[in-house]
Design a protein around this motif. Structure first.
Motif, PDB file in Angstrom:
ATOM      1  N   CYS A 167      59.907 133.860 -63.257  1.00 25.51           N
ATOM      2  CA  CYS A 167      59.513 134.528 -64.503  1.00 25.51           C
ATOM      3  C   CYS A 167      58.823 135.844 -64.155  1.00 25.51           C
ATOM      4  O   CYS A 167      57.880 135.854 -63.361  1.00 25.51           O
ATOM      5  CB  CYS A 167      58.561 133.642 -65.306  1.00 25.51           C
ATOM      6  SG  CYS A 167      57.784 134.523 -66.683  1.00 25.51           S
ATOM      7  N   CYS A 170      54.773 135.301 -65.475  1.00 25.20           N
ATOM      8  CA  CYS A 170      53.802 134.340 -64.936  1.00 25.20           C
ATOM      9  C   CYS A 170      54.189 133.825 -63.554  1.00 25.20           C
ATOM     10  O   CYS A 170      53.473 133.000 -62.987  1.00 25.20           O
ATOM     11  CB  CYS A 170      53.622 133.177 -65.909  1.00 25.20           C
ATOM     12  SG  CYS A 170      55.031 132.062 -65.958  1.00 25.20           S
ATOM     13  N   CYS A 187      61.845 131.362 -69.273  1.00 29.46           N
ATOM     14  CA  CYS A 187      60.609 130.768 -68.773  1.00 29.46           C
ATOM     15  C   CYS A 187      60.040 129.874 -69.873  1.00 29.46           C
ATOM     16  O   CYS A 187      59.843 130.321 -71.002  1.00 29.46           O
ATOM     17  CB  CYS A 187      59.597 131.841 -68.403  1.00 29.46           C
ATOM     18  SG  CYS A 187      57.956 131.151 -68.084  1.00 29.46           S
ATOM     19  N   HIS A 189      57.160 128.839 -70.392  1.00 28.35           N
ATOM     20  CA  HIS A 189      55.822 129.236 -70.849  1.00 28.35           C
ATOM     21  C   HIS A 189      55.845 130.539 -71.648  1.00 28.35           C
ATOM     22  O   HIS A 189      55.094 130.714 -72.587  1.00 28.35           O
ATOM     23  CB  HIS A 189      54.873 129.402 -69.657  1.00 28.35           C
ATOM     24  CG  HIS A 189      54.900 128.247 -68.719  1.00 28.35           C
ATOM     25  ND1 HIS A 189      54.429 127.007 -69.069  1.00 28.35           N
ATOM     26  CD2 HIS A 189      55.393 128.132 -67.462  1.00 28.35           C
ATOM     27  CE1 HIS A 189      54.616 126.179 -68.048  1.00 28.35           C
ATOM     28  NE2 HIS A 189      55.203 126.834 -67.071  1.00 28.35           N
ATOM     29  N   CYS A 190      56.683 131.462 -71.226  1.00 28.42           N
ATOM     30  CA  CYS A 190      56.612 132.825 -71.788  1.00 28.42           C
ATOM     31  C   CYS A 190      57.794 133.187 -72.684  1.00 28.42           C
ATOM     32  O   CYS A 190      57.751 134.218 -73.352  1.00 28.42           O
ATOM     33  CB  CYS A 190      56.535 133.859 -70.669  1.00 28.42           C
ATOM     34  SG  CYS A 190      55.342 133.464 -69.390  1.00 28.42           S
TER      35      CYS A 190
HETATM   36 ZN   LIG Z   1      56.523 132.773 -67.565  1.00 27.91          ZN
END
Ligand SMILES: [Zn+2]
Ligand SMILES: [Zn+2]
Length: 211
Positions: A167, A170, A187, A189-190
Motif C-alpha cells: 500500500c 500505510c 489496501c 485499511h486505506c
Molecule cells: Zn494502506
C-alpha cells in the motif's frame, strides 16, 4: 435546442493499469503520439473479448444501447490494432463514464483511491498534494510532472513474478500473486490501490512521501 446529453456508461471497476507501452524502445514517447483508449472502450473489450459476454449482454452491463455498444467496441478494436501495428503507447483515460464507486487519482503521485467515509476529496492521503481528481478526469500525466520517472515519463513495473504488493500509504504488504495486477488489489485499511514493491512507481511515491 441543445443536443441531447449523452448517457454515461457504467463501469464496475476502473482498469488496474493506466496504459501500455511497447516492449521495444523504438516508439515515440511524446504525449501526442499515444493512443488514447477511453474508459468505455477498455470496458467494451474487457466484457466481450475477456469475459466472453455477447454484445447485447455487455451493453446491458454498461447501461447503453446495443448500437452504441457496437460503436464503442469497434472504435476500441481499431485503436488497439493501430497501437499494435504502429508500435504506439496506449493510455487509458477519459470518456463519458461513471464508476459504481467514487474513484480518484492523485495526479501528483499516481495513487488511485476509492472514496472512503471521512476522506474529503482534494488532498492526497499518500503524498499530501492537492491534485486529486475523479478518475474520469485524470490525465495520466502525473509521471511527467513528478520529474522523477525519466524514460519519457513512465514507470517500469515490478520485476519477475515474485515480490510483494504494497500500500503506498500505510505500507501494508501482501505476497504478489502472479496474474493478479497489484493495481487491482485494494489496501484493506486505506482503500488505495496497491503497487509493486520493487517498481519505479513505488520508489517515486516513497520519494514524494519523504518531502
Ligand atoms: Zn494502506
Ligand atoms: Zn499523491
Amino acid at each position: 435546442m441543445s443536443p441531447r446529453p449523452k448517457r454515461r456508461r457504467m463501469l464496475s471497476e476502473p482498469p488496474s493499469v493506466s496504459g501500455f507501452v511497447p516492449e521495444s524502445g523504438d516508439y515515440s514517447s511524446a504525449s501526442e503520439d499515444r493512443i488514447i483508449l477511453l474508459f468505455e472502450e477498455y470496458e467494451a473489450i474487457k466484457l466481450t473479448d475477456y469475459e466472453g459476454l455477447t454484445q447485447l449482454e455487455a451493453s446491458i452491463r454498461m447501461c447503453i444501447s446495443r448500437p452504441t455498444f457496437t460503436r464503442i467496441y469497434e472504435s476500441a478494436r481499431k485503436k488497439v490494432a493501430k497501437a499494435f501495428v504502429e508500435n504506439k503507447r496506449i493510455s487509458i483515460e477519459g470518456g463519458h463514464v461513471e464508476f459504481k464507486a467514487d474513484w480518484y487519482r492523485c495526479e501528483c503521485c499516481g495513487s488511485v483511491l476509492k472514496r472512503k467515509s471521512g476522506w474529503k476529496a482534494g488532498s492526497c492521503p499518500v503524498c499530501g498534494e492537492t491534485q486529486v481528481v475523479p478518475l474520469q478526469q485524470a490525465t495520466n500525466n502525473f509521471q511527467k510532472r513528478g520529474g522523477g520517472a525519466g524514460c519519457g515519463g513512465r514507470f517500469h513495473g515490478g520485476r519477475g513474478i515474485g515480490g510483494f504488493c504494497i500500500c503506498p500509504k500505510c505500507d501494508y504488504k501482501i505476497v504478489h500473486s502472479p496474474g493478479v495486477p497489484c493495481g487491482s488489489v485494494l489496501c484493506p485499511h486505506c482503500d488505495i490501490r496497491m503497487v509493486r514493491e520493487d517498481s519505479e512507481h513505488y520508489q517515486f511515491i516513497l520519494n514524494k512521501r519523504k518531502k
